[in-house]
Design an enzyme around this catalytic site. Structure first.
Site, PDB file in Angstrom:
ATOM      1  N   GLN A  44      10.092  10.157  45.098  1.00  0.00           N
ATOM      2  CA  GLN A  44       9.509  10.586  46.368  1.00  0.00           C
ATOM      3  C   GLN A  44       8.589   9.527  46.962  1.00  0.00           C
ATOM      4  OE1 GLN A  44      10.181  13.218  48.209  1.00  0.00           O
ATOM      5  NE2 GLN A  44      11.660  14.075  46.774  1.00  0.00           N
ATOM      6  N   SER A  45       8.801   8.279  46.622  1.00  0.00           N
ATOM      7  CA  SER A  45       7.943   7.185  47.080  1.00  0.00           C
ATOM      8  C   SER A  45       7.933   7.037  48.597  1.00  0.00           C
ATOM      9  CB  SER A  45       8.426   5.869  46.454  1.00  0.00           C
ATOM     10  OG  SER A  45       7.832   4.760  47.091  1.00  0.00           O
ATOM     11  N   ASN A  46       6.729   7.002  49.164  1.00  0.00           N
ATOM     12  CA  ASN A  46       6.592   6.731  50.596  1.00  0.00           C
ATOM     13  C   ASN A  46       6.949   5.287  50.919  1.00  0.00           C
ATOM     14  OD1 ASN A  46       5.530   9.324  51.532  1.00  0.00           O
ATOM     15  ND2 ASN A  46       3.724   8.809  50.329  1.00  0.00           N
TER      16      ASN A  46
ATOM     17  N   ALA B 263       9.048   3.347  49.304  1.00  0.00           N
ATOM     18  CA  ALA B 263      10.495   3.169  49.207  1.00  0.00           C
ATOM     19  C   ALA B 263      11.174   3.720  50.443  1.00  0.00           C
ATOM     20  CB  ALA B 263      11.026   3.860  47.960  1.00  0.00           C
TER      21      ALA B 263
END
Length: 299
Positions: A47-49, A51
């Protein structure tokens, strides 16, 4: 009014490419250094912002994006939701490293890049959170932007409060404060991903200062890191975090996320003094569109 204090919000949660967020400010300074790279690699969680933002940027510039994940690949793929859904729409590829630390994952991402280059790709490796000395320059500029806004509003704030994980935002804000003044910066660590955190912030700030032609300007006494709002760890929201998200949503119609900005939002009530405070909304609301976040927020 609900907090009994004047709160101003710096809205990095709204903007252009890839549903915005603070990573866009860092990418603005990293992008010119990518040269002819056709493949971008970045370390991050599912859930990386960072990425999600990098994948959107890669799509917009005709590049490939590979997310290097410091976790085991699940036997059953999780549902595509939140940032993972957006990343998939933007065309991101996933590489799972197994259960390794974040610093080790950053090193391993260069090994993944070497494999891809052996297959003909031209790779550029971005750090977790887009947090490098050059990326931190995005928040040197952002702090100057905020200072101009505070002056225009004739506002003297007691503090600037923001969520911190990969430390680039904190480093940039602190560096421009050292150069040009401003309110104290409260960096709300959300999971102690990079230990020692203070050393990483100082290193990024020193590297950014060197890029601007300065010696070291930020010292240990300038740091305002707090670990009081981590709870059980990264991506584990505390009751105070969840309540703060609900309060802001129901009073202002603004959404924070339970991984990053929500924990910083919960820290507002701990800032000393009674004057105005600036909450830097670093984005990430997309992660509320997951079953885990929905279950926690609506319980």
């Amino acid at each position: 009014a609900a907090l009994g204090r004047e709160v101003w919000i710096k809205r990095d949660d709204i903007g252009s490419i890839g549903y915005a967020g603070n990573k866009i400010r860092k990418l603005e300074f990293l992008a010119p250094e990518l040269g002819d790279a056709d493949t971008l690699l970045i370390v991050g969680a599912l859930q990386s912002n960072a990425a999600r933002a990098t994948a959107a940027f890669a799509a917009a510039t005709g590049r490939r994006c590979v997310l290097v994940i410091p976790a085991e690949e699940p036997a059953v793929p999780p549902p595509a939701e939140g940032n993972a859904l957006l990343g998939a729409l933007f065309g991101v590829e996933q590489r799972h490293l197994g259960a390794v630390g974040w610093a080790a994952a950053e090193r391993a991402s260069h090994e993944v890049a070497a494999e891809l280059e052996a297959q003909g790709a031209r790779c550029a490796v971005l750090p977790a959170g887009c947090s490098s000395p050059r990326g931190a320059l995005g928040f040197v500029a952002a702090h100057a932007e905020l200072q101009a806004q505070l002056e225009d509003a004739e506002l003297e704030a007691d503090a600037i409060v923001h969520a911190s994980s990969s430390c680039g935002t904190a480093a940039g804000l602190l560096l421009d404060r050292a150069l040009h003044g401003g309110p104290p910066v409260v960096s709300v660590d959300v999971g102690r991903l990079f230990e020692p955190v203070e050393e990483r912030i100082l290193g990024l700030a020193e590297g950014a200062a060197a890029l601007l032609g300065h010696d070291r300007l930020v010292g240990p006494g300038d740091l305002g890191v707090t670990y009081d709002f981590i709870g059980d760890g990264y991506a584990s929201p505390t009751p105070a975090c969840l309540e703060a998200i609900r309060l802001l949503a129901r009073t202002e119609g603004i959404v924070c996320d339970p991984v990053y900005s929500g924990k910083a939002l919960a820290a507002l009530t701990s800032v000393p003094g009674s004057g105005p405070v600036v909450f830097w909304h670093t984005g990430g609301a997309q992660s509320v569109f997951t079953s885990a976040a929905a279950g926690a927020l609506l319980a």
